[in-house]
Motif scaffolding. Structure first.
Motif, short mmCIF file in Angstrom:
data_model
loop_
_atom_site.label_atom_id
_atom_site.label_comp_id
_atom_site.label_asym_id
_atom_site.label_seq_id
_atom_site.Cartn_x
_atom_site.Cartn_y
_atom_site.Cartn_z
N LYS A 84 -2.38 5.79 -3.51
CA LYS A 84 -2.42 4.15 -4.34
C LYS A 84 -3.56 3.54 -3.93
O LYS A 84 -3.98 3.43 -2.57
N GLU A 85 -3.85 2.43 -4.50
CA GLU A 85 -4.17 1.28 -4.70
C GLU A 85 -4.15 0.19 -3.88
O GLU A 85 -2.53 0.28 -4.47
N ARG A 86 -4.29 -0.72 -2.85
CA ARG A 86 -4.31 -1.79 -1.99
C ARG A 86 -3.35 -2.91 -3.37
O ARG A 86 -4.19 -2.72 -4.22
N GLU A 87 -2.71 -2.86 -3.72
CA GLU A 87 -1.89 -4.17 -5.09
C GLU A 87 -1.30 -5.93 -4.44
O GLU A 87 -0.45 -5.61 -3.90
N SER A 104 2.15 -10.47 -9.45
CA SER A 104 1.94 -9.20 -10.24
C SER A 104 3.06 -8.67 -11.55
O SER A 104 4.03 -8.89 -11.32
N GLN A 122 0.88 -0.76 0.03
CA GLN A 122 0.10 0.31 -0.39
C GLN A 122 1.11 1.38 0.29
O GLN A 122 1.53 1.38 0.78
#
Length: 131
Positions: free
Chosen positions: A43-46, A62, A39
């Motif tokens: 930004k969005e959690r990835e 990813s 996180q």
């Protein structure tokens, strides 16, 4: 007390390496799929990595970290690791390990790593990549 504790973060220069650890207490990690997610501010959690609960310990990454990060587990130490190499400034984030993960195919040739709402995680460890 059932918990996971992440550690190993820090400040590293671009191109450097770090190894994060996720230690479980109160339960055994064996038999759980374990995921790492990050996180970053704004930004969005990835989800970045996932290791399966199956006996072959299949791993998934990813696109943003594939080829640079490696997830592994040491059942004797009840620990899951995330080896991070060739770090980039955009890898700067708080990293968490979660007690479940789901790799979902994303066309045409990649995957998205989802962290189910049923998973739990620790306080995270901060990774800062900067010169």
């Amino acid at each position: 007390q059932v918990q996971v504790v992440e550690s190993g973060g820090g400040l590293v220069q671009p191109g450097g390496s770090l190894r994060l650890s996720c230690v479980a207490s109160g339960f055994t990690l064996r038999g759980f799929a374990i995921g790492w997610f990050r996180q970053a501010p704004g930004k969005e959690r990835e989800g970045v990595a996932c290791i399966s609960s199956s006996g072959d310990d299949s791993t998934y990454y990813s696109d943003s970290v594939k080829g640079r990060f490696t997830i592994s587990r040491d059942n004797a130490k009840n620990t899951v690791y995330l080896q991070m190499n060739s770090l980039k400034p955009e890898d700067t984030a708080v990293y968490y390990c979660a007690t479940d993960c789901r790799p979902v195919p994303k066309l045409p040739h990649s995957i998205v790593i989802l962290i189910p709402a049923s998973a739990f995680w620790g306080q995270g460890t901060l990774v800062t990549v900067s010169s």
